[in-house]
Design a protein around this motif. Structure first.
Motif, PDB file in Angstrom:
ATOM      1  N   SER A  12       0.846  -1.197   0.000  1.00 46.57           N
ATOM      2  CA  SER A  12       0.000   0.000   0.000  1.00 46.57           C
ATOM      3  C   SER A  12       0.880   1.245   0.000  1.00 46.57           C
ATOM      4  CB  SER A  12      -0.883  -0.002   1.239  1.00 46.57           C
ATOM      5  OG  SER A  12      -1.644   1.177   1.324  1.00 46.57           O
ATOM      6  N   PRO A  13       0.534   2.257  -0.788  1.00 47.99           N
ATOM      7  CA  PRO A  13       1.346   3.487  -0.825  1.00 47.99           C
ATOM      8  C   PRO A  13       1.434   4.127   0.552  1.00 47.99           C
ATOM      9  CG  PRO A  13      -0.263   3.449  -2.613  1.00 47.99           C
ATOM     10  CD  PRO A  13      -0.607   2.330  -1.696  1.00 47.99           C
ATOM     11  N   GLY A  14       2.594   4.719   0.841  1.00 48.78           N
ATOM     12  CA  GLY A  14       2.772   5.434   2.096  1.00 48.78           C
ATOM     13  C   GLY A  14       2.085   6.783   2.056  1.00 48.78           C
ATOM     14  N   ILE A  15       2.185   7.508   3.153  1.00 53.57           N
ATOM     15  CA  ILE A  15       1.482   8.783   3.254  1.00 53.57           C
ATOM     16  C   ILE A  15       2.020   9.799   2.248  1.00 53.57           C
ATOM     17  CG2 ILE A  15       3.001   9.602   5.085  1.00 53.57           C
ATOM     18  CD1 ILE A  15      -0.753  10.397   4.586  1.00 53.57           C
ATOM     19  N   THR A  16       3.341   9.761   1.970  1.00 54.67           N
ATOM     20  CA  THR A  16       3.913  10.721   1.026  1.00 54.67           C
ATOM     21  C   THR A  16       3.336  10.514  -0.369  1.00 54.67           C
ATOM     22  OG1 THR A  16       5.978  10.817   2.280  1.00 54.67           O
ATOM     23  CG2 THR A  16       6.045  11.601   0.007  1.00 54.67           C
ATOM     24  N   GLY A  22      -8.307   5.629   6.333  1.00 57.54           N
ATOM     25  CA  GLY A  22      -7.898   6.764   7.147  1.00 57.54           C
ATOM     26  C   GLY A  22      -6.769   7.539   6.493  1.00 57.54           C
ATOM     27  N   ARG A  23      -5.848   6.825   5.861  1.00 51.71           N
ATOM     28  CA  ARG A  23      -4.738   7.489   5.178  1.00 51.71           C
ATOM     29  C   ARG A  23      -5.243   8.314   4.001  1.00 51.71           C
ATOM     30  NH1 ARG A  23      -0.191   3.461   3.580  1.00 51.71           N
ATOM     31  NH2 ARG A  23      -0.184   3.296   5.849  1.00 51.71           N
ATOM     32  N   VAL A  24      -6.205   7.791   3.277  1.00 52.96           N
ATOM     33  CA  VAL A  24      -6.782   8.522   2.142  1.00 52.96           C
ATOM     34  C   VAL A  24      -7.463   9.797   2.631  1.00 52.96           C
ATOM     35  CG1 VAL A  24      -8.539   8.461   0.323  1.00 52.96           C
ATOM     36  CG2 VAL A  24      -7.089   6.465   0.720  1.00 52.96           C
ATOM     37  N   HIS A  34     -14.453   9.660   8.899  1.00 50.46           N
ATOM     38  CA  HIS A  34     -13.571   8.491   8.899  1.00 50.46           C
ATOM     39  C   HIS A  34     -14.315   7.250   9.347  1.00 50.46           C
ATOM     40  CE1 HIS A  34     -10.570   5.790  10.926  1.00 50.46           C
ATOM     41  NE2 HIS A  34     -10.025   5.930   9.732  1.00 50.46           N
ATOM     42  N   SER A  35     -15.158   7.403  10.370  1.00 53.62           N
ATOM     43  CA  SER A  35     -15.909   6.256  10.873  1.00 53.62           C
ATOM     44  C   SER A  35     -16.842   5.683   9.807  1.00 53.62           C
ATOM     45  CB  SER A  35     -16.717   6.680  12.103  1.00 53.62           C
ATOM     46  OG  SER A  35     -17.535   5.629  12.563  1.00 53.62           O
ATOM     47  N   LEU A  36     -17.571   6.573   9.122  1.00 49.81           N
ATOM     48  CA  LEU A  36     -18.497   6.113   8.079  1.00 49.81           C
ATOM     49  C   LEU A  36     -17.754   5.603   6.857  1.00 49.81           C
ATOM     50  CD1 LEU A  36     -21.237   8.894   8.280  1.00 49.81           C
ATOM     51  CD2 LEU A  36     -21.333   6.557   9.170  1.00 49.81           C
ATOM     52  N   MET A  37     -16.635   6.200   6.542  1.00 52.66           N
ATOM     53  CA  MET A  37     -15.839   5.771   5.392  1.00 52.66           C
ATOM     54  C   MET A  37     -15.325   4.345   5.605  1.00 52.66           C
ATOM     55  SD  MET A  37     -12.635   7.883   3.741  1.00 52.66           S
ATOM     56  CE  MET A  37     -12.196   7.694   2.020  1.00 52.66           C
ATOM     57  N   GLY A  38     -15.041   4.000   6.870  1.00 53.45           N
ATOM     58  CA  GLY A  38     -14.541   2.665   7.147  1.00 53.45           C
ATOM     59  C   GLY A  38     -15.621   1.604   7.209  1.00 53.45           C
TER      60      GLY A  38
END
Length: 270
Positions: free
Chosen positions: A7-11, A109-111, A261-265
């Motif tokens: 998975s891509p990192g935060i950068t 969450g990262r997205v 974030h909660s609903l996205m997950g």
């Protein structure tokens, strides 16, 4: 040997979100419109005020707010910046692009964090630049009449006001972004964001003093005014002070992002 891609990192996620935001034509259309409204309407209002200054009641001339007068258009710019926050995410839901985004970066969450950082930084910079341009041009226009008191950037509360507008625009853009994730509907999210900006101010004049002091003062718009208003009146019903106002505004943004974030997950990506 596993062929699964990491998975891509935060950068990389930040870079991807910035690329998506800047490559969409609607982003720059909204940015240009926000600049025109924020700076242009402020200049127009300064012109009208300058032309009619001598006709103002004496008490208004004594308490004349040169900084606030020159940045009136920033309030309208908030609408367009909120639209930008919604569009930063709603388009991906409407086109199905969000499925691809979350397939590449499963950490939702990262997205969301990457979107929030990109949108927040962009709108903070834009809001600060718009406010500085509106203030500077407004003071030049007001200064045409020597009787009108004008300010420089070193005037009381001016720097805080200019930076406060940047913070306010970023905050409302992030609230709008959160509403976009929560509702997955551009129309609904934009309507909700605009309601957050203007409804309390419109209703405030019709409500009892205690409601404005104990409830409406803690709504996002009133809290944000503590940052963006150069001449704060400590005897105002909704007065909180810059530190408290900034803390309240940050709390609203944090709550909205946590809910998003909660609903996205929990929901599917469509």
């Amino acid at each position: 040997m596993s062929t699964a891609l990491a998975s891509p990192g935060i950068t990389n996620t930040l870079a991807a979100e910035w690329t998506k935001l800047r490559s969409v034509r609607s982003t720059w259309t909204v940015v240009i419109a926000a600049a025109v409204v924020s700076v242009g309407f402020s200049a127009l209002f300064s012109m009208l005020t300058q032309a009619d200054y001598q006709n103002l009641p004496a008490e208004q001339r004594v308490d004349f707010d040169a900084a606030g007068t020159s940045m009136v258009g920033m309030n309208l710019g908030l609408i367009l910046v909120s639209v930008l926050g919604v569009l930063a995410v709603s388009g991906e839901y409407s086109t199905g692009m969000m499925r691809l985004t979350l397939a590449v970066t499963p950490h939702r969450g990262r997205v969301l964090l990457a979107k929030a950082v990109v949108v927040g930084l962009l709108t903070f910079v834009l809001g600060t630049l718009f406010a500085a341009a509106a203030f500077y041009s407004g003071q030049l226009i007001l200064g045409i009449d020597p009787a009108i008191p004008t300010l420089g950037f070193d005037g009381p509360g001016v720097v805080r006001s200019v930076l406060g507008w940047g913070a306010e625009m970023a905050a409302f853009a992030l609230l709008a972004l959160s509403f976009g994730v929560i509702m997955r509907s551009a129309a609904g999210a934009i309507a909700t964001a605009i309601g957050f900006i203007f409804a309390p101010a419109i209703l405030g004049a019709l409500l009892p003093t205690w409601v404005r002091r104990d409830i409406l003062a803690y709504f996002p718009a009133s809290a944000a005014e503590q940052l963006s208003t150069a001449q704060l009146k400590t005897d105002a019903v909704t007065y909180l002070g810059p530190l408290t106002g900034g803390g309240v505004l940050l709390t609203w943004v944090a709550i909205a992002l946590v809910v998003a974030h909660s609903l996205m997950g929990k929901r599917d990506s469509g």
